[in-house]
Motif scaffolding. Structure first.
Motif, PDB file in Angstrom:
ATOM      1  N   TYR A  15       0.858  -1.184   0.000  1.00  0.00           N
ATOM      2  CA  TYR A  15       0.000   0.000   0.000  1.00  0.00           C
ATOM      3  C   TYR A  15       0.899   1.241   0.000  1.00  0.00           C
ATOM      4  CZ  TYR A  15       0.709  -0.401   5.112  1.00  0.00           C
ATOM      5  OH  TYR A  15       1.256  -0.521   6.368  1.00  0.00           O
ATOM      6  N   TYR A  16       0.306   2.381  -0.326  1.00  0.00           N
ATOM      7  CA  TYR A  16       1.029   3.613  -0.610  1.00  0.00           C
ATOM      8  C   TYR A  16       1.272   4.374   0.697  1.00  0.00           C
ATOM      9  CZ  TYR A  16       2.021   7.773  -3.566  1.00  0.00           C
ATOM     10  OH  TYR A  16       2.590   8.835  -4.201  1.00  0.00           O
ATOM     11  N   THR A  17       2.406   4.141   1.324  1.00  0.00           N
ATOM     12  CA  THR A  17       2.670   4.728   2.625  1.00  0.00           C
ATOM     13  C   THR A  17       3.017   6.213   2.519  1.00  0.00           C
ATOM     14  OG1 THR A  17       5.031   4.266   2.619  1.00  0.00           O
ATOM     15  CG2 THR A  17       3.569   2.513   3.423  1.00  0.00           C
ATOM     16  N   ILE A  18       2.787   6.925   3.622  1.00  0.00           N
ATOM     17  CA  ILE A  18       3.153   8.335   3.669  1.00  0.00           C
ATOM     18  C   ILE A  18       4.669   8.495   3.598  1.00  0.00           C
ATOM     19  CG2 ILE A  18       3.129   8.347   6.206  1.00  0.00           C
ATOM     20  CD1 ILE A  18       2.034  11.292   3.953  1.00  0.00           C
ATOM     21  N   SER A  19       5.412   7.538   4.139  1.00  0.00           N
ATOM     22  CA  SER A  19       6.879   7.597   4.059  1.00  0.00           C
ATOM     23  C   SER A  19       7.346   7.540   2.609  1.00  0.00           C
ATOM     24  CB  SER A  19       7.504   6.444   4.850  1.00  0.00           C
ATOM     25  OG  SER A  19       7.224   6.571   6.218  1.00  0.00           O
ATOM     26  N   TYR A  20       6.707   6.659   1.817  1.00  0.00           N
ATOM     27  CA  TYR A  20       7.056   6.561   0.399  1.00  0.00           C
ATOM     28  C   TYR A  20       6.738   7.871  -0.317  1.00  0.00           C
ATOM     29  CZ  TYR A  20       6.897   5.025  -4.479  1.00  0.00           C
ATOM     30  OH  TYR A  20       7.089   4.911  -5.830  1.00  0.00           O
ATOM     31  N   TYR A  21       5.571   8.443  -0.015  1.00  0.00           N
ATOM     32  CA  TYR A  21       5.170   9.708  -0.646  1.00  0.00           C
ATOM     33  C   TYR A  21       6.189  10.806  -0.365  1.00  0.00           C
ATOM     34  CZ  TYR A  21       2.738  14.173  -1.116  1.00  0.00           C
ATOM     35  OH  TYR A  21       2.414  15.462  -1.430  1.00  0.00           O
ATOM     36  N   PHE A  22       6.553  10.996   0.898  1.00  0.00           N
ATOM     37  CA  PHE A  22       7.492  12.058   1.255  1.00  0.00           C
ATOM     38  C   PHE A  22       8.869  11.802   0.641  1.00  0.00           C
ATOM     39  CE2 PHE A  22       5.005  13.252   5.315  1.00  0.00           C
ATOM     40  CZ  PHE A  22       4.461  14.377   4.707  1.00  0.00           C
ATOM     41  N   LYS A  23       9.302  10.545   0.658  1.00  0.00           N
ATOM     42  CA  LYS A  23      10.632  10.229   0.114  1.00  0.00           C
ATOM     43  C   LYS A  23      10.675  10.489  -1.384  1.00  0.00           C
ATOM     44  CE  LYS A  23      14.786   8.796   0.990  1.00  0.00           C
ATOM     45  NZ  LYS A  23      15.166   7.440   1.404  1.00  0.00           N
ATOM     46  N   GLU A  24       9.612  10.141  -2.096  1.00  0.00           N
ATOM     47  CA  GLU A  24       9.559  10.378  -3.538  1.00  0.00           C
ATOM     48  C   GLU A  24       9.513  11.873  -3.851  1.00  0.00           C
ATOM     49  OE1 GLU A  24       9.327   8.034  -6.382  1.00  0.00           O
ATOM     50  OE2 GLU A  24      10.414   7.021  -4.757  1.00  0.00           O
ATOM     51  N   LYS A  25       8.817  12.630  -3.026  1.00  0.00           N
ATOM     52  CA  LYS A  25       8.646  14.061  -3.308  1.00  0.00           C
ATOM     53  C   LYS A  25       9.829  14.898  -2.836  1.00  0.00           C
ATOM     54  CE  LYS A  25       5.391  17.866  -3.126  1.00  0.00           C
ATOM     55  NZ  LYS A  25       3.983  18.272  -2.949  1.00  0.00           N
ATOM     56  N   TYR A  26      10.333  14.611  -1.638  1.00  0.00           N
ATOM     57  CA  TYR A  26      11.364  15.468  -1.038  1.00  0.00           C
ATOM     58  C   TYR A  26      12.730  14.793  -0.968  1.00  0.00           C
ATOM     59  CZ  TYR A  26       7.395  18.352   0.301  1.00  0.00           C
ATOM     60  OH  TYR A  26       6.275  19.134   0.267  1.00  0.00           O
ATOM     61  N   HIS A  27      12.809  13.518  -1.331  1.00  0.00           N
ATOM     62  CA  HIS A  27      14.070  12.772  -1.386  1.00  0.00           C
ATOM     63  C   HIS A  27      14.770  12.714  -0.026  1.00  0.00           C
ATOM     64  CE1 HIS A  27      13.357  12.896  -5.658  1.00  0.00           C
ATOM     65  NE2 HIS A  27      13.334  14.216  -5.618  1.00  0.00           N
ATOM     66  N   GLN A  28      13.983  12.777   1.042  1.00  0.00           N
ATOM     67  CA  GLN A  28      14.526  12.638   2.380  1.00  0.00           C
ATOM     68  C   GLN A  28      13.382  12.351   3.354  1.00  0.00           C
ATOM     69  OE1 GLN A  28      15.432  17.208   2.565  1.00  0.00           O
ATOM     70  NE2 GLN A  28      15.646  16.373   4.620  1.00  0.00           N
ATOM     71  N   LYS A  29      13.717  12.075   4.587  1.00  0.00           N
ATOM     72  CA  LYS A  29      12.704  11.811   5.598  1.00  0.00           C
ATOM     73  C   LYS A  29      11.988  13.106   5.972  1.00  0.00           C
ATOM     74  CE  LYS A  29      10.478   9.437   8.763  1.00  0.00           C
ATOM     75  NZ  LYS A  29       9.532   8.356   8.426  1.00  0.00           N
ATOM     76  N   VAL A  30      10.653  13.033   5.994  1.00  0.00           N
ATOM     77  CA  VAL A  30       9.823  14.142   6.448  1.00  0.00           C
ATOM     78  C   VAL A  30       8.867  13.590   7.501  1.00  0.00           C
ATOM     79  CG1 VAL A  30       8.114  15.897   5.813  1.00  0.00           C
ATOM     80  CG2 VAL A  30       9.949  15.308   4.208  1.00  0.00           C
ATOM     81  N   ALA A  31       8.690  14.318   8.598  1.00  0.00           N
ATOM     82  CA  ALA A  31       7.797  13.869   9.667  1.00  0.00           C
ATOM     83  C   ALA A  31       6.846  14.997  10.050  1.00  0.00           C
ATOM     84  CB  ALA A  31       8.588  13.419  10.886  1.00  0.00           C
TER      85      ALA A  31
END
Length: 318
Positions: A15-31
Motif C-alpha cells: 500500500y502507498y505509505t506516507i513515508s514513500y510519498y514524502f521520500k519520492e517528493k522530497y528525497h529525504q525523511k519528512v515527519a
C-alpha cells in the motif's frame, strides 16, 4: 529485492505509505510535528453539542503533544528536535492536530498559520478540522497558501453511517463531508480523511461500505484507525456500564486489508492503526503494539497476493 506487485512502494508494503510519498517528493525523511493551537470544536462548546465526539479524549486527539500553553513556535521546534533525534536529517511538517483548527474567524486563522507558511524550515502545513468548519474565506486563504507551500486539510469522517455518528456525537452529516471533498477537489489543497473501524454496532460490511462510498469522491490520503476505549471519554463510560464487542486483532487486520483493496491505488495511507496513550487505554490492549498490527496486515496481503486498489475498479464501475 521485493516481489511486490504494487507499484507505489520501495519496500515490502503493498500500500502507498506516507513515508514513500514524502521520500519520492522530497528525497529525504519528512515527519509531521503535532501541535495544539488551543482551538475547541462545535460539538464541545455548545454551538452544536457538548462533550465532543464520544471516543475523543479531553485533549482532542492530541494526547502526545507538548502543552498548548507553550507557544506554537516552541511546540514545533521541540517536536522537530524529537523527530531529528530519531531521524537526524528529518524535515518537519507543521501538523495542527488537536480539536478543530479552522473553527475561528479568518483573522485568527491567519495569525496562527501565516508564521508557519512563511518559515523556511517548515516543509508543509497540515490542519485537522471538520467539514462543517471550513468557511469559504478560509478555503480561499488556504488555496492561496497551497500554491506556495504544501497544504493539507484532515477531515474526520470515521463512518458514513449516520446512526453510528449520531451515537458518537459527531454533530455533522456525512453529506457535509462529501460536499466538502467535492468543493476541495479542484484546489491545490491536499485532503486526508480519517475513518475508524470497530465503532459500536457496526459490522464488517458497514466498515467496508464506508470505504466504498468514500472512494467515489476525490481525496488524497486516508488514516485508518481502530476504535480505542480511552479513560475519561464518554465512550469509556458507556463501555464500563455495558461492555460492547470490540474487534480482535485478526478481525481488524482482515477489515483493513479489504478496505485497502477498495481504495484508489494512488491514495496515500497515512495510518493503518491509531495510537492512544497506553496509560489511558482501557481496550483493546492489542492496539498498543502498532508494529505487530502493521506486520500482520503486510503478511495477510502477501498470503492472499493482494494489494491496495486491487478491487477499486469494481467501485468505479458501479
Amino acid at each position: 529485492m521485493y516481489n511486490n506487485p504494487f507499484p507505489y512502494s520501495n519496500d515490502n508494503k503493498r500500500y502507498y505509505t506516507i513515508s514513500y510519498y514524502f521520500k519520492e517528493k522530497y528525497h529525504q525523511k519528512v515527519a509531521k510535528v503535532p501541535m495544539n493551537a488551543g482551538f475547541t470544536c462545535p460539538n464541545r462548546d455548545g454551538s452544536k453539542s457538548t462533550g465532543g465526539c464520544t471516543f475523543c479524549s479531553s485533549k482532542g486527539s492530541g494526547d502526545s503533544i507538548l502543552s498548548f500553553q507553550n507557544s506554537l513556535q516552541e511546540q514545533f521546534e521541540v517536536g522537530l528536535q524529537r523527530m531529528q533525534h530519531k531521524w537526524p536529517a528529518c524535515k518537519g511538517f507543521a501538523y495542527f492536530q488537536s480539536y478543530t483548527n479552522t473553527y475561528a474567524p479568518l483573522t485568527v486563522i491567519k495569525n496562527i498559520y501565516d508564521p508557519f507558511f512563511e518559515r523556511e524550515d517548515v516543509t508543509g502545513v497540515a490542519i485537522a478540522t471538520r467539514a462543517d468548519c471550513l468557511e469559504e474565506d478560509c478555503i480561499q486563504y488556504l488555496e492561496e497558501q497551497a500554491k506556495k507551500k504544501e497544504t493539507w486539510l484532515e477531515l474526520g469522517l470515521q463512518s458514513i453511517h449516520e446512526k453510528t455518528m449520531e451515537n458518537c456525537n459527531r454533530a455533522h452529516t456525512t453529506k457535509e463531508l462529501f460536499d466538502m471533498l467535492d468543493r476541495l477537489a479542484d484546489t491545490p489543497i491536499h485532503v486526508c480523511v480519517h475513518i475508524m473501524n470497530g465503532l459500536p454496532g457496526e459490522t464488517k460490511e458497514d466498515m467496508l461500505e464506508t470505504v466504498r462510498q468514500l472512494s467515489k469522491h476525490k481525496f488524497d490520503a486516508i488514516k485508518i484507525h481502530m476504535l480505542h476505549i480511552i479513560e475519561g471519554t464518554k465512550m469509556a463510560e458507556e463501555y464500563k456500564e455495558n461492555e460492547f464487542p470490540l474487534l480482535s486483532l485478526e478481525e481488524y487486520v482482515d477489515i483493513v486489508v479489504r478496505q485497502l483493496e477498495l481504495l484508489p491505488p494512488t491514495c496515500i495511507i497515512e495510518r493503518v492503526t491509531g495510537d492512544g496513550l497506553a496509560k489511558d487505554l482501557i481496550a483493546p490492549l492489542w492496539t498498543i503494539k502498532k508494529t505487530i498490527v502493521a506486520n500482520e496486515i503486510d503478511k495477510l496481503m502477501v498470503r492472499e497476493d493482494t494489494w491496495q486498489g486491487k478491487k477499486f475498479e469494481e467501485i468505479k464501475r458501479t
